[in-house]
Design a protein around this motif. Structure first.
Motif, PDB file in Angstrom:
ATOM      1  N   UNK A 388       0.699  -1.413  -0.093  1.00  0.00           N
ATOM      2  CA  UNK A 388       0.177   0.061  -0.149  1.00  0.00           C
ATOM      3  C   UNK A 388       0.822   0.692  -0.426  1.00  0.00           C
ATOM      4  N   UNK A 389       2.148   0.917   0.590  1.00  0.00           N
ATOM      5  CA  UNK A 389       3.048   2.823   0.940  1.00  0.00           C
ATOM      6  C   UNK A 389       3.399   2.395  -0.787  1.00  0.00           C
ATOM      7  N   UNK A 390       3.832   1.724  -1.281  1.00  0.00           N
ATOM      8  CA  UNK A 390       4.172   1.532  -3.225  1.00  0.00           C
ATOM      9  C   UNK A 390       3.407   2.345  -3.217  1.00  0.00           C
ATOM     10  N   UNK A 391       1.761   1.778  -3.227  1.00  0.00           N
ATOM     11  CA  UNK A 391       1.014   2.433  -4.123  1.00  0.00           C
ATOM     12  C   UNK A 391       1.440   3.527  -3.886  1.00  0.00           C
ATOM     13  N   UNK A 392       0.994   4.288  -3.125  1.00  0.00           N
ATOM     14  CA  UNK A 392       1.272   5.710  -2.453  1.00  0.00           C
ATOM     15  C   UNK A 392       2.071   6.385  -3.060  1.00  0.00           C
ATOM     16  N   UNK A 400       1.029   7.956 -11.378  1.00  0.00           N
ATOM     17  CA  UNK A 400       0.553   6.993 -11.839  1.00  0.00           C
ATOM     18  C   UNK A 400      -0.476   6.244 -10.697  1.00  0.00           C
ATOM     19  N   UNK A 401      -1.534   5.306 -10.633  1.00  0.00           N
ATOM     20  CA  UNK A 401      -2.059   5.025 -10.038  1.00  0.00           C
ATOM     21  C   UNK A 401      -1.998   3.225  -9.973  1.00  0.00           C
ATOM     22  N   UNK A 402      -1.682   2.006  -9.393  1.00  0.00           N
ATOM     23  CA  UNK A 402      -1.262   0.594  -9.937  1.00  0.00           C
ATOM     24  C   UNK A 402      -2.018   0.494  -9.030  1.00  0.00           C
ATOM     25  N   UNK A 403      -2.283  -0.780  -8.900  1.00  0.00           N
ATOM     26  CA  UNK A 403      -2.933  -2.389  -8.164  1.00  0.00           C
ATOM     27  C   UNK A 403      -1.827  -2.804  -7.080  1.00  0.00           C
ATOM     28  N   UNK A 404      -2.113  -3.122  -6.604  1.00  0.00           N
ATOM     29  CA  UNK A 404      -1.232  -4.063  -5.716  1.00  0.00           C
ATOM     30  C   UNK A 404      -0.637  -5.329  -6.002  1.00  0.00           C
ATOM     31  N   UNK A 405      -0.719  -5.910  -7.573  1.00  0.00           N
ATOM     32  CA  UNK A 405      -0.181  -7.123  -7.865  1.00  0.00           C
ATOM     33  C   UNK A 405       1.138  -5.309  -8.509  1.00  0.00           C
ATOM     34  N   UNK A 428      12.666  -2.477 -12.683  1.00  0.00           N
ATOM     35  CA  UNK A 428      11.156  -3.291 -11.884  1.00  0.00           C
ATOM     36  C   UNK A 428      10.143  -3.715 -12.672  1.00  0.00           C
ATOM     37  N   UNK A 429       9.122  -3.970 -12.626  1.00  0.00           N
ATOM     38  CA  UNK A 429       7.493  -4.643 -13.527  1.00  0.00           C
ATOM     39  C   UNK A 429       6.565  -3.923 -12.799  1.00  0.00           C
ATOM     40  N   UNK A 430       6.123  -2.680 -13.647  1.00  0.00           N
ATOM     41  CA  UNK A 430       5.077  -1.970 -13.270  1.00  0.00           C
ATOM     42  C   UNK A 430       4.228  -3.064 -13.712  1.00  0.00           C
ATOM     43  N   UNK A 431       3.155  -4.678 -12.701  1.00  0.00           N
ATOM     44  CA  UNK A 431       2.595  -5.336 -14.371  1.00  0.00           C
ATOM     45  C   UNK A 431       0.630  -4.782 -14.442  1.00  0.00           C
ATOM     46  N   UNK A 432       0.369  -4.372 -13.422  1.00  0.00           N
ATOM     47  CA  UNK A 432      -0.995  -3.775 -13.634  1.00  0.00           C
ATOM     48  C   UNK A 432      -1.527  -2.894 -12.883  1.00  0.00           C
ATOM     49  N   UNK A 433      -2.181  -2.720 -13.480  1.00  0.00           N
ATOM     50  CA  UNK A 433      -3.545  -1.023 -13.061  1.00  0.00           C
ATOM     51  C   UNK A 433      -5.402  -1.240 -12.453  1.00  0.00           C
ATOM     52  N   UNK A 434      -5.734  -2.639 -12.344  1.00  0.00           N
ATOM     53  CA  UNK A 434      -7.112  -2.349 -12.859  1.00  0.00           C
ATOM     54  C   UNK A 434      -7.117  -2.589 -11.036  1.00  0.00           C
ATOM     55  N   UNK A 435      -7.899  -1.574 -10.506  1.00  0.00           N
ATOM     56  CA  UNK A 435      -8.766  -1.340  -9.340  1.00  0.00           C
ATOM     57  C   UNK A 435      -9.845  -0.761  -9.238  1.00  0.00           C
ATOM     58  N   UNK A 436     -10.849  -0.661  -8.607  1.00  0.00           N
ATOM     59  CA  UNK A 436     -11.831   0.151  -8.441  1.00  0.00           C
ATOM     60  C   UNK A 436     -11.799   1.268  -7.992  1.00  0.00           C
ATOM     61  N   UNK A 437     -12.004   2.830  -8.526  1.00  0.00           N
ATOM     62  CA  UNK A 437     -11.717   3.648  -7.207  1.00  0.00           C
ATOM     63  C   UNK A 437     -12.291   3.460  -6.585  1.00  0.00           C
ATOM     64  N   UNK A 439     -12.253   1.275  -3.961  1.00  0.00           N
ATOM     65  CA  UNK A 439     -10.595   0.291  -3.834  1.00  0.00           C
ATOM     66  C   UNK A 439      -9.248   1.720  -3.234  1.00  0.00           C
ATOM     67  N   UNK A 440      -9.127   1.966  -4.528  1.00  0.00           N
ATOM     68  CA  UNK A 440      -8.115   3.410  -4.588  1.00  0.00           C
ATOM     69  C   UNK A 440      -8.313   4.029  -3.554  1.00  0.00           C
ATOM     70  N   UNK A 441      -8.897   4.527  -3.600  1.00  0.00           N
ATOM     71  CA  UNK A 441      -9.156   5.761  -2.202  1.00  0.00           C
ATOM     72  C   UNK A 441      -9.041   5.143  -0.545  1.00  0.00           C
ATOM     73  N   UNK A 442      -9.615   4.249  -0.214  1.00  0.00           N
ATOM     74  CA  UNK A 442      -9.077   3.340   0.760  1.00  0.00           C
ATOM     75  C   UNK A 442      -7.777   3.166   1.002  1.00  0.00           C
ATOM     76  N   UNK A 443      -7.665   2.681  -0.123  1.00  0.00           N
ATOM     77  CA  UNK A 443      -6.123   2.429  -0.472  1.00  0.00           C
ATOM     78  C   UNK A 443      -5.115   3.520  -0.010  1.00  0.00           C
ATOM     79  N   UNK A 444      -5.657   3.912  -0.408  1.00  0.00           N
ATOM     80  CA  UNK A 444      -4.722   5.601  -0.124  1.00  0.00           C
ATOM     81  C   UNK A 444      -5.014   5.877   1.077  1.00  0.00           C
ATOM     82  N   UNK A 445      -5.761   6.031   1.506  1.00  0.00           N
ATOM     83  CA  UNK A 445      -6.266   6.822   2.601  1.00  0.00           C
ATOM     84  C   UNK A 445      -5.283   5.709   3.941  1.00  0.00           C
TER      85      UNK A 445
END
Length: 532
Positions: A388-392, A400-405, A428-437, A439-445
């Motif tokens: 989650x911190x890496x997403x932030x 840019x915004x990505x998912x946990x994977x 570093x391979x950033x493989x995907x960024x498919x996360x619902x909006x 859920x992205x807000x909750x992950x950022x918080x």
């Protein structure tokens, strides 16, 4: 004397002898005084007295053997080089000399079958670099060659970080590479009948998009719990979406049933060599885009095909480059499989399905496990908090915004689990960024709290005018952003004339957060910092 001369000599001699021994016709008047015929009569008369046989002797290499002569010695010069001994003709035999004599080897000794050492033939490689190269050539027109750029986080973590931005693919996932190569490898009959997929995941989204682009009928079976925005995405791609069942297990069973009845090809993410070859093209591009690379960090998720394919390509191009796999701490399937030296089929764990739902529903195949065991240098697991911190970090520094994977590769670096890579050039391979909006807000918080930038505390204040204002004034002087405040007058019956205030504040960084904690603890001894 050569062979041609010998042949001419033999035929000439035979003709002359035939003329000599044939019955002589009546002589003319001019021939009666010829000495040749007179000498012939003398020889014939003498030979009849001695009863000598006049059959032709043996032929040796085209010449006649030795026999008595009835020819005058003066006429012998017409037959070649010969010697006259006591009235006989001595003929020299001529031998034809051939090539050098060939000595044949002795036949080999008979050996028993048990004496032969059987050398086993090496097994064929499951995934070859030629397959990955062929996949790169075939999918180049339908896949974006994503950039691999220098990261702004490099100086912060003491290494040169290059981000391979596979989340920029049309469906937001690296799995498009394997899916496109898989669809183009189908037979014309399979492409005509169509394909069917189930469950909501990156693989299904890639199949829906590229099947429509290739004019292949595609059906997507979704459980009823799938959100409306996700269903709209599949419909926008052009797929036929069918809602069935309450769980992904129900939708998969229904998809298999429809495929069997109608002849569709049921597709799910597996470890086929075609699919892995398509995913391995990522490694080829990284090696081409980043010269003098020292290490590559790859998320090991799903069917672990991305890790296996990338490792196969990188190790073929340069075996000195380190390949490191990252997987979630709540589902360390590959780490445990390497410890037991065999792929684990069912693993008892309870990961966060909202964050890792696309990862934990898969399994580790035998071929993929053998490839990772042979080619991958290191596999580590990262916690949910680090992801989650890496997403932030990616949102703040890379915009840019990505998912946990997609964030797991960077999570291993910021967690300090790869100290051997300091000062190195790392991809570093950033493989995907498919996360619902939502859920992205909750992950950022949640990530702001984990990064000590959002804090929550409670403090008791006197029920007097101005006490609340004094607290807010302290927070404003510290340049702290107040996110939420809750004022409770009757929180505790034992403390009369007291109120309980709960505040949620945001600071710039950890340094400011620690200063705020120290100042408020000195000013309000009753302050209580709530757990994260």
């Amino acid at each position: 004397m050569n062979f041609a001369a010998q042949l001419f000599y033999s035929s000439y001699l035979s003709e002359r002898l035939e003329r000599l021994y044939s019955p002589r016709p009546a002589l003319k008047d001019s021939e009666e005084n010829d000495p040749f015929w007179q000498s012939s009569d003398t020889l014939l008369s003498s030979s009849s007295k001695t009863r000598v046989s006049y059959k032709c002797g043996p032929i040796c290499n085209g010449t006649t053997g030795r026999r008595l002569t009835l020819i005058e010695p003066e006429r012998l010069k017409d037959f070649g080089e010969e010697e006259l001994l006591n009235g006989d003709v001595k003929v020299h035999d001529t031998k034809v000399v051939g090539g050098p004599e060939i000595m044949l080897m002795d036949p080999p000794k008979t050996r028993r079958v048990s004496e032969f050492r059987i050398v086993p033939r090496p097994p064929a490689q499951y995934l070859r670099f030629e397959d990955i190269s062929a996949a790169a050539f075939r999918i180049q027109s339908g896949i974006q060659k994503t950039p691999c750029t220098y990261s702004r986080l490099s100086k912060q973590y003491g290494m040169e970080i290059y981000l391979k931005k596979e989340h920029l693919q049309y469906t937001g996932s690296v799995k498009e590479r394997g899916v496109l190569y898989l669809l183009t490898s189908l037979t014309q009959e399979q492409q005509r009948k169509g394909v069917i997929v189930a469950t909501d995941c990156n693989f299904s989204m890639a199949v829906a998009h590229h099947a429509v682009e290739l004019k292949i009928p595609v059906f997507v079976i979704m459980p009823s719990c799938c959100s409306s925005p996700r269903l709209r995405i599949y419909r926008d791609y052009g797929a036929m979406v069918i809602s069935y069942g309450s769980t992904s297990h129900d939708s998969r069973n229904h998809a298999r049933h429809l495929a069997k009845e109608n002849g569709y090809l049921y597709l799910e993410e597996d470890e086929s060599a075609v699919y892995l070859a398509g995913l391995g093209t990522v490694g080829m591009e990284i090696y081409e885009q980043v010269p003098k690379l020292d290490a590559v960090i790859v998320p090991a998720a799903g069917q672990y095909g991305l890790l296996a394919g990338t490792a196969a390509a990188i190790k073929h191009l340069n075996s000195q480059i380190l390949v490191i796999g990252i997987e979630p701490e709540g589902f360390p399937l590959l780490v445990q499989s390497l410890k037991t030296d065999s792929p684990i089929k069912d693993m008892q764990s309870n990961p966060n399905k909202k964050l890792y739902g696309d990862l934990v529903e898969r399994s580790l195949g035998v071929n993929t496990f053998q490839l990772t065991k042979k080619l991958v240098d290191k596999v580590i697991s990262v916690s949910e908090e680090d992801s989650l911190v890496a997403m932030l970090r990616l949102q703040e520094f890379e915009r840019f915004s990505v998912d946990t994977e997609g964030a797991m590769g960077l999570a291993a670096i910021l967690a300090g689990q790869l100290p051997e890579l300091r000062g190195k050039k790392v991809g570093v391979v950033v493989s995907s960024a498919n996360m619902e909006l939502e859920l992205v807000r909750q992950c950022v918080d949640r990530a702001l709290v984990l990064d000590d930038r959002v804090s929550k505390f409670s403090v008791q204040l006197g029920d007097w005018p101005g006490d609340m204002a004094k607290l807010l004034d302290v927070l404003s002087r510290e340049d702290v952003r107040l996110l939420d405040v809750c004022h409770r007058r009757h929180a505790d019956k034992s403390d009369l004339f007291k109120t309980k205030v709960e505040c949620v504040v945001e600071t710039r960084d950890k340094t400011q957060s620690s200063q705020l904690r120290k100042m408020l603890s000195e000013r309000y001894p009753s302050i209580c910092w709530l757990d994260r």
